[in-house]
Design a protein around this motif. Structure first.
Motif, PDB file in Angstrom:
ATOM      1  N   ASP A  28       0.815  -1.216   0.000  1.00 53.09           N
ATOM      2  CA  ASP A  28       0.000   0.000   0.000  1.00 53.09           C
ATOM      3  C   ASP A  28       0.851   1.270   0.000  1.00 53.09           C
ATOM      4  OD1 ASP A  28      -2.363  -1.423  -0.051  1.00 53.09           O
ATOM      5  OD2 ASP A  28      -2.625  -1.369   2.129  1.00 53.09           O
ATOM      6  N   SER A  29       2.136   1.138   0.347  1.00 54.09           N
ATOM      7  CA  SER A  29       3.015   2.309   0.350  1.00 54.09           C
ATOM      8  C   SER A  29       3.503   2.668  -1.058  1.00 54.09           C
ATOM      9  CB  SER A  29       4.218   2.078   1.266  1.00 54.09           C
ATOM     10  OG  SER A  29       5.093   1.103   0.723  1.00 54.09           O
ATOM     11  N   VAL A  30       3.239   1.794  -2.035  1.00 51.55           N
ATOM     12  CA  VAL A  30       3.630   2.041  -3.426  1.00 51.55           C
ATOM     13  C   VAL A  30       2.412   2.597  -4.162  1.00 51.55           C
ATOM     14  CG1 VAL A  30       4.461   0.989  -5.561  1.00 51.55           C
ATOM     15  CG2 VAL A  30       5.296   0.163  -3.338  1.00 51.55           C
ATOM     16  N   ALA A  71      -2.184   1.621 -15.799  1.00 55.50           N
ATOM     17  CA  ALA A  71      -1.349   0.603 -16.436  1.00 55.50           C
ATOM     18  C   ALA A  71      -1.008   0.927 -17.894  1.00 55.50           C
ATOM     19  CB  ALA A  71      -2.006  -0.770 -16.336  1.00 55.50           C
ATOM     20  N   GLY A  72      -1.624   1.939 -18.470  1.00 59.22           N
ATOM     21  CA  GLY A  72      -1.203   2.388 -19.795  1.00 59.22           C
ATOM     22  C   GLY A  72      -2.136   2.023 -20.927  1.00 59.22           C
ATOM     23  N   ALA A  73      -1.648   2.253 -22.138  1.00 63.00           N
ATOM     24  CA  ALA A  73      -2.427   2.072 -23.357  1.00 63.00           C
ATOM     25  C   ALA A  73      -2.961   0.655 -23.480  1.00 63.00           C
ATOM     26  CB  ALA A  73      -1.569   2.405 -24.569  1.00 63.00           C
ATOM     27  N   GLY A  74      -4.196   0.548 -23.937  1.00 60.48           N
ATOM     28  CA  GLY A  74      -4.806  -0.752 -24.168  1.00 60.48           C
ATOM     29  C   GLY A  74      -5.428  -1.389 -22.947  1.00 60.48           C
ATOM     30  N   THR A  75      -5.327  -0.721 -21.789  1.00 58.82           N
ATOM     31  CA  THR A  75      -5.927  -1.250 -20.569  1.00 58.82           C
ATOM     32  C   THR A  75      -7.204  -0.496 -20.260  1.00 58.82           C
ATOM     33  OG1 THR A  75      -4.780   0.259 -19.049  1.00 58.82           O
ATOM     34  CG2 THR A  75      -3.639  -1.781 -19.637  1.00 58.82           C
ATOM     35  N   SER A  76      -8.050  -1.109 -19.473  1.00 54.83           N
ATOM     36  CA  SER A  76      -9.251  -0.457 -18.975  1.00 54.83           C
ATOM     37  C   SER A  76      -9.442  -0.860 -17.522  1.00 54.83           C
ATOM     38  CB  SER A  76     -10.476  -0.892 -19.791  1.00 54.83           C
ATOM     39  OG  SER A  76     -11.664  -0.334 -19.252  1.00 54.83           O
ATOM     40  N   LYS A  77      -9.568   0.132 -16.651  1.00 54.12           N
ATOM     41  CA  LYS A  77      -9.818  -0.098 -15.226  1.00 54.12           C
ATOM     42  C   LYS A  77      -8.700  -0.913 -14.573  1.00 54.12           C
ATOM     43  CE  LYS A  77     -14.823  -0.110 -15.861  1.00 54.12           C
ATOM     44  NZ  LYS A  77     -16.062  -0.860 -15.603  1.00 54.12           N
ATOM     45  N   VAL A  78      -7.457  -0.614 -14.941  1.00 57.67           N
ATOM     46  CA  VAL A  78      -6.304  -1.356 -14.414  1.00 57.67           C
ATOM     47  C   VAL A  78      -5.298  -0.387 -13.812  1.00 57.67           C
ATOM     48  CG1 VAL A  78      -4.424  -2.962 -14.937  1.00 57.67           C
ATOM     49  CG2 VAL A  78      -6.574  -3.118 -16.210  1.00 57.67           C
ATOM     50  N   LYS A  79      -4.870  -0.689 -12.596  1.00 50.68           N
ATOM     51  CA  LYS A  79      -3.793   0.045 -11.919  1.00 50.68           C
ATOM     52  C   LYS A  79      -2.651  -0.928 -11.662  1.00 50.68           C
ATOM     53  CE  LYS A  79      -6.015   3.950 -11.214  1.00 50.68           C
ATOM     54  NZ  LYS A  79      -5.646   5.167 -11.887  1.00 50.68           N
ATOM     55  N   VAL A  80      -1.436  -0.401 -11.639  1.00 49.21           N
ATOM     56  CA  VAL A  80      -0.265  -1.232 -11.376  1.00 49.21           C
ATOM     57  C   VAL A  80       0.599  -0.551 -10.317  1.00 49.21           C
ATOM     58  CG1 VAL A  80       1.072  -0.228 -13.291  1.00 49.21           C
ATOM     59  CG2 VAL A  80       1.681  -2.489 -12.405  1.00 49.21           C
ATOM     60  N   ARG A  81       1.109  -1.360  -9.417  1.00 50.51           N
ATOM     61  CA  ARG A  81       2.073  -0.914  -8.410  1.00 50.51           C
ATOM     62  C   ARG A  81       3.374  -1.653  -8.704  1.00 50.51           C
ATOM     63  NH1 ARG A  81      -0.988   0.910  -3.454  1.00 50.51           N
ATOM     64  NH2 ARG A  81      -3.170   0.431  -3.911  1.00 50.51           N
ATOM     65  N   TRP A  82       4.423  -0.906  -9.033  1.00 51.33           N
ATOM     66  CA  TRP A  82       5.741  -1.500  -9.281  1.00 51.33           C
ATOM     67  C   TRP A  82       6.379  -1.741  -7.921  1.00 51.33           C
ATOM     68  CZ3 TRP A  82       8.048  -2.772 -13.963  1.00 51.33           C
ATOM     69  CH2 TRP A  82       7.298  -2.479 -15.097  1.00 51.33           C
ATOM     70  N   LEU A  83       6.178  -2.933  -7.377  1.00 49.48           N
ATOM     71  CA  LEU A  83       6.636  -3.249  -6.020  1.00 49.48           C
ATOM     72  C   LEU A  83       8.150  -3.363  -5.933  1.00 49.48           C
ATOM     73  CD1 LEU A  83       3.976  -5.906  -4.966  1.00 49.48           C
ATOM     74  CD2 LEU A  83       3.950  -3.426  -4.559  1.00 49.48           C
TER      75      LEU A  83
END
Length: 123
Positions: free
Chosen positions: A7-9, A14-26
């Protein structure tokens, strides 16, 4: 050694071609990783990653939720607790078909130690 809560990240689109997506680079170069990166994807109900292909493998572990992985000409169901291996050059897409959030861990090679990594967060 580094220990931190995911949760601290900060989650990012997530970028082009995604929908409703988040990414955390852990785990990445900022954390000192030289060979592999670990990302936490959060896919909302109805969301998806792009249908894409790349020349490296990656490993995925489904933490929460359920959905389908779209492959060349089929769809395979996944749910929490499943481990997924995606071979190099295998076309794939993750789709959340459930009502709850899908959370998955995805490991990829460091782009400096492999051929070009996709610019989208889902590579």
């Amino acid at each position: 050694m580094k220990i931190f809560n995911s949760d601290s990240v900060e989650p990012k689109d997530a970028g082009a071609g995604t929908s409703k997506v988040k990414v955390r680079w852990l785990i990445n170069e900022e954390k000192g990783a030289q060979n592999f990166f670990m990302r936490l994807f959060e896919i909302e109900s109805g969301g998806y990653t792009p249908l894409h292909v790349h020349n490296w493998e990656h490993e995925v572990f489904i933490l929460e939720g359920e959905g389908v992985i779209v492959c060349e000409d089929e769809e395979k169901l996944f749910r929490a607790g499943d481990a997924v291996f995606i071979s190099p050059n295998e076309k794939h897409q993750f789709r959340n078909i459930g009502e709850n959030l899908v959370k998955l861990l995805c490991l990829i090679p460091n782009k400096k130690n492999s051929e070009t990594v996709s610019s989208c967060g889902c590579g």
